[in-house]
Scaffold this active site. Structure first.
Site, short mmCIF file in Angstrom:
data_model
loop_
_atom_site.label_atom_id
_atom_site.label_comp_id
_atom_site.label_asym_id
_atom_site.label_seq_id
_atom_site.Cartn_x
_atom_site.Cartn_y
_atom_site.Cartn_z
N CYS A 116 -25.15 -1.09 50.26
CA CYS A 116 -26.27 -0.32 50.01
C CYS A 116 -27.60 -1.35 49.76
CB CYS A 116 -26.08 0.56 48.70
SG CYS A 116 -24.72 1.63 49.04
N HIS A 259 -32.62 2.25 45.69
CA HIS A 259 -31.47 2.89 46.37
C HIS A 259 -31.19 4.20 46.01
CE1 HIS A 259 -27.65 3.83 48.31
NE2 HIS A 259 -27.03 3.16 47.29
N ASN A 289 -26.41 9.92 48.86
CA ASN A 289 -26.45 8.27 48.93
C ASN A 289 -26.17 8.08 50.43
OD1 ASN A 289 -25.83 5.57 49.11
ND2 ASN A 289 -24.52 5.67 47.03
#
Ligand code: ACO
Length: 334
Positions: A116, A259, A289
């Site tokens: 990520c 993020h 996500n």
């Protein structure tokens, strides 16, 4: 070769997500969870999921084409393509396929893996090639299809993730107009076990005394509480460090772009930095996500909605598996 010492301008963005989405209500028919649990613990309401026949390469190309068009260049102008991903269609890398599909005949292309944090690591990597004068036009794509690698019976992970791609074009500019104002990249392998998509070793015997592995990967496993603790502690520290290097204070940040892992993480980081909620970009309710894609998708949406304007200062931070975390403080546009 151009002279050393170019600056960077981030001149185009694009994004693409699969057409199919699955909301929390539908998901709670598959696994023992509820819309209420997912929404209150994470802020996620729905996620886009790639079909089996949809490729990461196609999503990446769609996002890249939009970014190239917005930057006002052509694929032939690109010198370098970086694909930040943990879920390439091909373990040898998917960047070259993207290069071919775009028709970016002059560009060299490679994959970069930092989960990520991949988009931020890629932004800083691409910037180095521009700063040295080696390249003028760099395409950075963050793309992931984590749905392929989830255990859809594990409620502690499968409710969190979605699929997508986002891209930016970075171009050389005058040194005094350098838009990458500061950065901080970090990793801590001691916490590697917190979040894994690890190799599962089978064994195949070649001769009586030589055996080799036979490859596949386990679904994603995560110690959610540890990753949460890590994120709310390390991300604000890293943002403060990068802002210090940029000679900026938090009041000078127009947008906090984290993020998109969990709304509670976004709220906590913003609180610690005393950045008001109306400066925090959040779209995780619709996408979940999306790993390396989450920052560029949120960036692209905010640019196209006219929220982010040329000259705005963005504090962007990615964090996740590795563990890795990184911050880039940059100005949007020329
Ligand atoms: N539905 C219902 N109940 C659930 C679910 C679910 N989907 N998942 C867990 N639970 C239960 C647990 O079993 C536990 O029950 P118990 O108390 O009876 O044992 C309870 O809910 C609480 O579980 P916690 O894990 O403590 O829940 P928490 O509030 O920590 O939220 C979460 C979990 C959302 C995963 C959070 O810890 C988090 O967001 N962590 C960070 C994840 C992250 O940021 N990842 C980013 C990197 S991703 C990358 O790099 C690819």
């Amino acid at each position: 070769m151009k002279q050393l010492g170019a600056g960077i301008a981030i001149t185009g963005s694009g994004s693409a997500t699969p057409a199919v989405s699955l909301d929390n209500h539908a998901l709670s028919k598959i696994v023992d969870t509820s819309d209420e649990w997912i929404r209150t613990r994470t802020g996620i309401e729905s996620r886009h999921l790639a079909k089996a026949e949809e490729s990461l390469t196609d999503l990446a190309v769609a996002s890249a084409s939009a970014a190239i068009a917005q930057a006002g260049i052509t694929p032939e102008d690109l010198d370098l393509i970086i694909l930040a991903t943990s879920t390439a269609d091909d373990l040898f890398g998917s960047a070259s396929k993207i290069q071919a599909n775009l028709g970016a005949t002059r560009a060299v292309a490679f994959d970069l893996t930092a989960a990520c944090s991949g988009f931020i690591f890629g932004l800083v990597t691409g910037a180095q090639f521009i700063r040295t004068g080696a390249y003028q036009n760099v395409l950075l794509i963050g793309a992931d299809i984590l749905s392929r690698w989830l255990d859809w019976s594990d409620r502690t992970t499968c409710v969190l993730f979605g699929d997508g791609a986002g891209a930016v074009v970075m171009q050389a500019s005058a040194t005094e107009d350098d838009s990458l104002l500061g950065f901080e990249l970090r990793s801590d392998g001691k916490q590697n076990d917190c979040l894994k998509l690890s190799y599962r070793s089978g064994s195949q015997e070649l001769t009586s005394n030589v055996s080799v592995g036979s490859g596949s990967y386990r679904p994603i496993t995560m110690n959610g509480r540890e990753v949460y603790r890590f994120a709310v502690q390390k991300v604000p520290e890293a943002i403060e460090k990068a802002l210090f290097r940029a000679n900026l204070n938090t009041e000078e940040v127009d947008w906090l772009l984290l993020h998109q892992a969990n709304q509670r993480i976004l709220d906590s980081v913003a609180d610690r930095l005393k950045i008001p909620q109306d400066k925090v970009l959040s779209n995780l309710a619709s996408y979940g996500n999306t790993s390396a894609a989450s920052i560029p998708i949120a960036l692209d949406e905010a640019v196209r909605a006219g929220k982010i304007k040329p000259g705005h200062v963005i504090a962007a931070s990615g964090f996740g598996a590795g563990l890795t975390w990184g911050v880039a403080i940059f100005k949007w546009g020329r």
